[in-house]
Scaffold this motif. Structure first.
Motif, PDB file in Angstrom:
ATOM      1  N   SER A  34       9.250   8.580  -0.113  1.00 11.06           N
ATOM      2  CA  SER A  34       9.230   8.783  -1.560  1.00 11.06           C
ATOM      3  C   SER A  34      10.168   9.927  -1.903  1.00 11.06           C
ATOM      4  N   ASP A  35      11.153   9.655  -2.753  1.00 15.49           N
ATOM      5  CA  ASP A  35      12.066  10.707  -3.194  1.00 15.49           C
ATOM      6  C   ASP A  35      11.354  11.740  -4.066  1.00 15.49           C
ATOM      7  N   SER A  36      10.305  11.322  -4.760  1.00 15.67           N
ATOM      8  CA  SER A  36       9.635  12.252  -5.674  1.00 15.67           C
ATOM      9  C   SER A  36       8.615  13.151  -4.977  1.00 15.67           C
ATOM     10  N   GLY A  90       4.111   5.798  -3.369  1.00 19.06           N
ATOM     11  CA  GLY A  90       5.406   5.677  -4.030  1.00 19.06           C
ATOM     12  C   GLY A  90       6.564   5.558  -3.049  1.00 19.06           C
ATOM     13  N   GLU A  91       6.268   5.129  -1.818  1.00 16.29           N
ATOM     14  CA  GLU A  91       7.305   5.041  -0.785  1.00 16.29           C
ATOM     15  C   GLU A  91       8.021   3.698  -0.824  1.00 16.29           C
ATOM     16  N   THR A  92       9.315   3.744  -0.609  1.00 14.22           N
ATOM     17  CA  THR A  92      10.142   2.548  -0.503  1.00 14.22           C
ATOM     18  C   THR A  92      10.941   2.619   0.796  1.00 14.22           C
ATOM     19  N   ARG A  93      11.443   1.480   1.239  1.00 11.50           N
ATOM     20  CA  ARG A  93      12.174   1.442   2.509  1.00 11.50           C
ATOM     21  C   ARG A  93      13.495   2.190   2.390  1.00 11.50           C
ATOM     22  N   ARG A 153       0.833  -1.219   0.000  1.00 14.49           N
ATOM     23  CA  ARG A 153       0.000   0.000   0.000  1.00 14.49           C
ATOM     24  C   ARG A 153       0.859   1.257   0.000  1.00 14.49           C
ATOM     25  N   LEU A 154       1.937   1.265   0.821  1.00 21.87           N
ATOM     26  CA  LEU A 154       2.813   2.438   0.863  1.00 21.87           C
ATOM     27  C   LEU A 154       3.450   2.680  -0.499  1.00 21.87           C
TER      28      LEU A 154
END
Length: 102
Positions: free
Chosen positions: A62-64, A42-45, A36-37
């Motif tokens: 999320s970097d973006s 667009g979140e990653t660990r 879901r994240l």
């Protein structure tokens, strides 16, 4: 990383408070939370650490978009959302030793 682990430890204490029993609605199996994240935000660990009672604390971001989420995964595999926000920025600056002026 030390700052994240300190923050994660403090946030973990929030999970131990009786009032937080009401927030169990923010918990699900880890694979569903991670999916879901990623799909929704667009979140990653970005970071991981081990807190008390073998609870895994993770920071997703999320970097973006700059959104971020901290999760706590219990040994049972249940993952709970601990905190979230905006304006995430990865910092690689070394922490200054205590007692030194900034």
């Amino acid at each position: 990383m030390k700052l994240f682990l300190t923050l994660a430890g403090l946030l973990y204490l929030l999970l131990l408070t009786p009032a937080n029993a009401q927030t169990r609605a923010n918990c699900a199996p880890r694979d569903r939370i991670v999916e879901r994240l990623n799909e929704t935000y667009g979140e990653t660990r970005q970071a991981v650490g081990l807190a008390g009672n073998n609870t895994m604390m993770e920071l997703f971001a999320s970097d973006s978009t700059g959104s971020w989420t901290i999760t706590a995964t219990l040994p049972s595999g249940l993952t709970c959302l601990v905190a979230s926000g905006q304006s995430f920025e990865a910092v690689k600056d070394p922490l200054l030793p205590t007692g030194l002026p900034i």
